[in-house]
Design a protein around this motif. Structure first.
Motif, PDB file in Angstrom:
ATOM      1  N   ASP A   1       0.825  -1.207   0.000  1.00 48.73           N
ATOM      2  CA  ASP A   1       0.000   0.000   0.000  1.00 48.73           C
ATOM      3  C   ASP A   1       0.857   1.254   0.000  1.00 48.73           C
ATOM      4  O   ASP A   1       0.530   2.246  -0.671  1.00 48.73           O
ATOM      5  CB  ASP A   1      -0.933   0.002   1.206  1.00 48.73           C
ATOM      6  CG  ASP A   1      -1.963  -1.116   1.144  1.00 48.73           C
ATOM      7  OD1 ASP A   1      -2.235  -1.594   0.019  1.00 48.73           O
ATOM      8  OD2 ASP A   1      -2.490  -1.502   2.213  1.00 48.73           O
ATOM      9  N   THR A   2       1.963   1.229   0.737  1.00 47.21           N
ATOM     10  CA  THR A   2       2.845   2.392   0.778  1.00 47.21           C
ATOM     11  C   THR A   2       3.484   2.640  -0.578  1.00 47.21           C
ATOM     12  O   THR A   2       3.571   3.796  -1.041  1.00 47.21           O
ATOM     13  CB  THR A   2       3.943   2.185   1.838  1.00 47.21           C
ATOM     14  OG1 THR A   2       3.345   1.942   3.118  1.00 47.21           O
ATOM     15  CG2 THR A   2       4.855   3.392   1.919  1.00 47.21           C
TER      16      THR A   2
ATOM     17  N   SER B   1       1.009   4.160  -2.957  1.00 45.42           N
ATOM     18  CA  SER B   1       0.810   5.574  -2.659  1.00 45.42           C
ATOM     19  C   SER B   1       1.956   6.415  -3.216  1.00 45.42           C
ATOM     20  O   SER B   1       1.735   7.499  -3.779  1.00 45.42           O
ATOM     21  CB  SER B   1       0.687   5.772  -1.150  1.00 45.42           C
ATOM     22  OG  SER B   1       0.535   7.141  -0.832  1.00 45.42           O
TER      23      SER B   1
END
Length: 267
Positions: free
Chosen positions: A37-38, A41
């Motif tokens: 997820d990081t 992003s």
């Protein structure tokens, strides 16, 4: 590691890679210290940073990659003036049928197009790694089922089949064919023309011939010379009549020695 350093690492890896990189491979850059997820992003932020540049960061079927913007393609093509071979219209129509109706058999494609599909078209689409056989239909002959590949989506700049444009009119279908033709650029062999294209070309040639023939003036009828009268045959001479017993001229009698011997006794 701060955000700026992580974005610089991602940016360098994507620019230097010749293939799209999925998130799982990008995590290896950070020894799995950053989660998926990081990284996603950070990729979105990086995508925004490049929004006003000549390159753009896009997500395709097999991962993330940098690519040139479409509006700059004409300028970049000047570096390579030689035009790559292009696929035939029949091949692109076959590819579009597979993309929108997959999985389909060769018989399904022929029913939709209304003509027989050359087997070389399917073979070269497979060689291009745009379509593949994913199974066989449980029917007589067990025909092969064709579907598009992830490479096909990558070449069109799509992440999934859901991003394919919706076709509601012939004009939209023509736009899709043009997009496929542009995506087919590269050092790829050109597909041969199938039989239907040859028949169409022959029909066009016949129509052009008829149109030219109509513009030409009609030839004047030829006037044949009157035949000369044949000369009358000369009458044949009548044959002389001959009697059945021809009269020969009198012939002088031959002189004959006649010795008269009187009868009686000798003196």
């Amino acid at each position: 590691m701060n955000t700026a350093d992580a974005k610089r690492i991602l940016e360098t890896a994507l620019i230097c890679s010749t293939q799209p990189l999925p998130v799982r491979e990008l995590r290896v850059l950070f020894d799995d210290e950053l989660g998926a997820d990081t990284i996603k992003s950070l990729l979105l932020e990086l995508q925004e940073d490049w929004s006003q540049r000549g390159l753009e960061l896009v997500s395709v079927a097999t991962g993330w990659r940098f690519q040139s913007r479409p509006e700059l393609r004409d300028h970049l093509d000047r570096l390579h003036p030689e035009k790559p071979p292009r696929y035939t219209r029949a091949a692109l129509e076959t590819l579009a049928i597979i993309a929108y109706r997959q999985p389909v058999t060769r018989g399904d494609m022929e029913d939709i197009r209304g003509v027989t599909i050359n087997s070389l078209i399917l073979k070269q689409l497979e060689d291009r790694n745009w379509v593949e056989v994913i199974g066989h239909r449980e029917t007589v002959g067990r025909p092969a089922l064709y579907a598009t590949t992830r490479q096909f989506l990558d070449d069109l700049g799509l992440a999934s089949l859901d991003q394919l444009p919706v076709i509601e009119s012939p004009a939209q279908q023509g736009a899709l064919i043009d997009a496929l033709e542009q995506a087919s650029g590269g050092d790829q062999p050109a597909l041969p023309i199938d039989e239907s294209s040859v028949e169409t070309a022959e029909a066009v040639s016949e129509a052009e011939t008829e149109a030219v023939a109509e513009t030409l003036p009609e030839p004047e009828p030829e006037t044949l010379p009157e035949p000369e009268p044949e000369p009358e045959p000369e009458p044949e001479p009548e044959p002389e009549l001959q009697s059945s017993s021809p009269i020969e001229p009198d012939a002088e009698p031959d002189e004959v020695d006649i010795t008269v011997v009187s009868s009686g006794t000798r003196p």
